[in-house]
Scaffold this motif. Structure first.
Motif, PDB file in Angstrom:
ATOM      1  N   SER A  40      -8.639   5.850  -1.969  1.00  0.00           N
ATOM      2  CA  SER A  40      -8.624   4.393  -2.026  1.00  0.00           C
ATOM      3  C   SER A  40      -7.289   3.808  -1.578  1.00  0.00           C
ATOM      4  O   SER A  40      -7.121   2.590  -1.569  1.00  0.00           O
ATOM      5  CB  SER A  40      -8.925   3.927  -3.463  1.00  0.00           C
ATOM      6  OG  SER A  40     -10.217   4.318  -3.859  1.00  0.00           O
ATOM      7  N   PHE A  41      -6.346   4.673  -1.185  1.00  0.00           N
ATOM      8  CA  PHE A  41      -5.001   4.224  -0.843  1.00  0.00           C
ATOM      9  C   PHE A  41      -4.814   4.198   0.680  1.00  0.00           C
ATOM     10  O   PHE A  41      -4.761   5.251   1.327  1.00  0.00           O
ATOM     11  CB  PHE A  41      -3.959   5.130  -1.491  1.00  0.00           C
ATOM     12  CG  PHE A  41      -3.993   5.086  -2.992  1.00  0.00           C
ATOM     13  CD1 PHE A  41      -3.240   4.152  -3.695  1.00  0.00           C
ATOM     14  CD2 PHE A  41      -4.803   5.958  -3.712  1.00  0.00           C
ATOM     15  CE1 PHE A  41      -3.276   4.103  -5.082  1.00  0.00           C
ATOM     16  CE2 PHE A  41      -4.851   5.912  -5.095  1.00  0.00           C
ATOM     17  CZ  PHE A  41      -4.089   4.978  -5.784  1.00  0.00           C
ATOM     18  N   PHE A  62      -4.593  -3.997  -5.114  1.00  0.00           N
ATOM     19  CA  PHE A  62      -5.410  -3.867  -3.913  1.00  0.00           C
ATOM     20  C   PHE A  62      -5.873  -5.236  -3.417  1.00  0.00           C
ATOM     21  O   PHE A  62      -5.943  -5.484  -2.211  1.00  0.00           O
ATOM     22  CB  PHE A  62      -6.628  -2.986  -4.184  1.00  0.00           C
ATOM     23  CG  PHE A  62      -6.330  -1.514  -4.217  1.00  0.00           C
ATOM     24  CD1 PHE A  62      -5.233  -0.988  -3.549  1.00  0.00           C
ATOM     25  CD2 PHE A  62      -7.150  -0.636  -4.919  1.00  0.00           C
ATOM     26  CE1 PHE A  62      -4.961   0.378  -3.575  1.00  0.00           C
ATOM     27  CE2 PHE A  62      -6.886   0.719  -4.953  1.00  0.00           C
ATOM     28  CZ  PHE A  62      -5.789   1.228  -4.281  1.00  0.00           C
ATOM     29  N   LYS A 116      -6.577  -2.099  -8.989  1.00  0.00           N
ATOM     30  CA  LYS A 116      -7.482  -3.027  -8.305  1.00  0.00           C
ATOM     31  C   LYS A 116      -6.835  -4.368  -8.021  1.00  0.00           C
ATOM     32  O   LYS A 116      -7.056  -4.968  -6.956  1.00  0.00           O
ATOM     33  CB  LYS A 116      -8.760  -3.204  -9.128  1.00  0.00           C
ATOM     34  CG  LYS A 116      -9.658  -1.971  -9.140  1.00  0.00           C
ATOM     35  CD  LYS A 116     -10.941  -2.234  -9.924  1.00  0.00           C
ATOM     36  CE  LYS A 116     -11.847  -1.001  -9.896  1.00  0.00           C
ATOM     37  NZ  LYS A 116     -13.106  -1.217 -10.660  1.00  0.00           N
ATOM     38  N   GLU A 122       0.824  -1.212   0.000  1.00  0.00           N
ATOM     39  CA  GLU A 122       0.000   0.000   0.000  1.00  0.00           C
ATOM     40  C   GLU A 122       0.858   1.262   0.000  1.00  0.00           C
ATOM     41  O   GLU A 122       0.541   2.242  -0.684  1.00  0.00           O
ATOM     42  CB  GLU A 122      -0.946  -0.005   1.206  1.00  0.00           C
ATOM     43  CG  GLU A 122      -2.039  -1.059   1.169  1.00  0.00           C
ATOM     44  CD  GLU A 122      -3.163  -0.707   0.204  1.00  0.00           C
ATOM     45  OE1 GLU A 122      -3.184   0.439  -0.311  1.00  0.00           O
ATOM     46  OE2 GLU A 122      -4.012  -1.574  -0.036  1.00  0.00           O
ATOM     47  N   ASP A 168     -13.522  -0.194  -0.971  1.00  0.00           N
ATOM     48  CA  ASP A 168     -12.648   0.556  -0.073  1.00  0.00           C
ATOM     49  C   ASP A 168     -12.967   0.304   1.393  1.00  0.00           C
ATOM     50  O   ASP A 168     -12.069   0.056   2.208  1.00  0.00           O
ATOM     51  CB  ASP A 168     -12.751   2.059  -0.350  1.00  0.00           C
ATOM     52  CG  ASP A 168     -12.060   2.463  -1.638  1.00  0.00           C
ATOM     53  OD1 ASP A 168     -11.445   1.598  -2.281  1.00  0.00           O
ATOM     54  OD2 ASP A 168     -12.150   3.651  -2.005  1.00  0.00           O
ATOM     55  N   ARG A 214     -11.818  -3.154   2.511  1.00  0.00           N
ATOM     56  CA  ARG A 214     -10.358  -3.224   2.587  1.00  0.00           C
ATOM     57  C   ARG A 214      -9.835  -2.470   3.801  1.00  0.00           C
ATOM     58  O   ARG A 214      -8.994  -2.969   4.553  1.00  0.00           O
ATOM     59  CB  ARG A 214      -9.720  -2.633   1.324  1.00  0.00           C
ATOM     60  CG  ARG A 214      -9.921  -3.479   0.079  1.00  0.00           C
ATOM     61  CD  ARG A 214      -9.394  -2.768  -1.171  1.00  0.00           C
ATOM     62  NE  ARG A 214      -8.115  -2.118  -0.956  1.00  0.00           N
ATOM     63  CZ  ARG A 214      -7.937  -0.800  -0.994  1.00  0.00           C
ATOM     64  NH1 ARG A 214      -8.938   0.014  -1.275  1.00  0.00           N
ATOM     65  NH2 ARG A 214      -6.737  -0.293  -0.779  1.00  0.00           N
ATOM     66  N   SER A 238      -3.053  -6.931  -1.410  1.00  0.00           N
ATOM     67  CA  SER A 238      -2.912  -6.377  -0.057  1.00  0.00           C
ATOM     68  C   SER A 238      -4.112  -6.743   0.810  1.00  0.00           C
ATOM     69  O   SER A 238      -3.968  -6.970   2.022  1.00  0.00           O
ATOM     70  CB  SER A 238      -2.729  -4.859  -0.117  1.00  0.00           C
ATOM     71  OG  SER A 238      -3.872  -4.216  -0.636  1.00  0.00           O
TER      72      SER A 238
END
Length: 388
Positions: free
Chosen positions: A359-360, A41, A38, A21, A83, A86, A44
């Motif tokens: 989104s990070f 993501f 994506k 990330e 999001d 996650r 992670s």
């Protein structure tokens, strides 16, 4: 397997997720081309799930975990944006981490990545050193330095993020050393203002340093409820202002509404952009929905609290705010004034910039702190014992 071995495996999975990330966040901050992340993501996320499954929770905590994940899945099914799921899993997995070690790791990785972007720009490999453009500040065409970050405000948002975390990390330094560092940081920001012209980033960084100096020097602010109550009030005011701004965004461009017009000029068009930047007026209050929709995550606004409500929906945003209030309560019970400084500063910054609403995961170092405070019973119980 012994618990210590399981904990080591958990830490490996969690740090692997965090590293991915952070690297992705640093790359995204540069001007290098970035396709959809994506797939990365998902990697992670799987690592965060593994870390969660290797962490020990109480029965009550598992009930909370199931509820949080269920709400996040509902949001994902409605919006197609994962999001919340996650982020929730990562926060939960951070329950028993060594917080100081993780925050130092985040600081080193973020700072090193930012310096690399600057070095690549100066060396001519990637990204322009400066940008000549009309930035909507009634000054016409201006020369402002970006040092590889694409926009001077992006550069200053990164500097803000690094310096706020650094203010936290130096809290236990000797008084003279800590104050000397903060004075040097003030000087650095004055120099950066000369290059970037970024008033918001510089002003809020200075606000953070002044607030930190006051809290670190005045014991009353460290021990009383005042700082934490002030934080709740600040967040409430920021959210209220954001809702109001979204409501009046249609009129902020029109000179016949002088107060709205002047305020929007001060905020360099951030209010009117909520209405006029897209044909469907995405961001204005009338476009908000209870759970967002499949297109809400495709619109971007500088005002971060507005983005939170628009992207994820009114109900998830309210639930997030309630969690933040409870998080502040836990900070108060521990008298963690250093973290409270970060919460206040980031909340004000999020009023005008959306760096921490993205989104990070790597952008928001409050997430692991929240995981420790919201799920670590031992931390809470130790504090209660200290108070009795």
């Amino acid at each position: 397997m012994e618990r210590s071995f399981i904990t080591k495996l958990r830490n490996i999975a969690l740090y692997a997720a965090l590293t991915i990330e952070l690297l992705l966040m640093v790359y995204e901050r540069s001007v290098l081309p970035l396709s959809s992340p994506k797939q990365i993501f998902r990697i992670s996320f799987v690592l965060s799930v593994i870390a969660l499954l290797l962490t020990k929770y109480s029965f009550k905590q598992w009930i909370a975990i199931v509820i949080v994940c269920a709400i996040s899945v509902v949001s994902y099914k409605i919006t197609g944006n994962n999001d919340l799921l996650r982020f929730s899993v990562f926060v939960i997995a951070c329950k028993d981490v060594d917080l100081k070690a993780m925050l130092r790791y985040i600081f080193v990785m973020t700072t090193a990545g930012a310096l690399l972007i600057v070095a690549m720009s100066v060396a001519g490999f990637a990204g322009d050193i400066r940008l000549i453009d009309d930035f909507g500040r009634e000054a016409g065409s201006e020369v402002r330095y970006t040092f590889g970050f694409g926009h001077p405000n992006t550069l200053m948002s990164v500097v803000f993020s690094i310096e706020v975390l650094f203010v936290y990390l130096i809290r236990d330094y000797k008084r003279a050393v800590r104050n000397g560092i903060m004075v040097a940081m003030l000087a650095l920001n004055m120099i950066l203002y000369f290059f970037t012209g970024s008033r918001t980033g510089v002003a809020l960084t200075v606000f953070t340093i002044v607030l930190a100096f006051a809290v670190y020097e005045i014991k009353f602010l460290q021990e009383s409820v005042f700082l934490y109550g002030f934080g709740v009030a600040v967040i409430g005011a920021c959210v209220a202002f954001s809702v109001w701004a979204a409501k009046i965004s249609k009129y902020a461009r029109k000179k016949k509404y002088p107060f709205y017009y002047k305020l929007d000029k001060i905020l360099t068009g951030r209010i009117q952009s909520l209405y006029y930047d897209t044909k469907p007026h995405k961001g204005s209050l009338k476009t908000w929905s209870l759970f967002g929709d499949e297109f809400s995550g495709n619109s971007f606004f500088d005002m971060g609290w507005v983005r939170l409500f628009y992207w994820y929906g009114i109900i998830p945003a309210i639930l997030i705010l309630l969690v933040i209030v409870y998080f502040i309560y836990r900070l108060y019970r521990k008298r963690d004034y250093a973290t409270m400084i970060m919460v206040i500063s980031i909340s004000v910054f999020t009023l005008v910039e959306a760096s921490f609403v993205s989104s990070f995961i790597g952008r928001n170092y409050l997430l692991p702190i929240a995981g420790v405070y919201l799920f670590s019973e031992s931390l809470y119980e130790r504090n209660l014992a200290d108070k009795s």
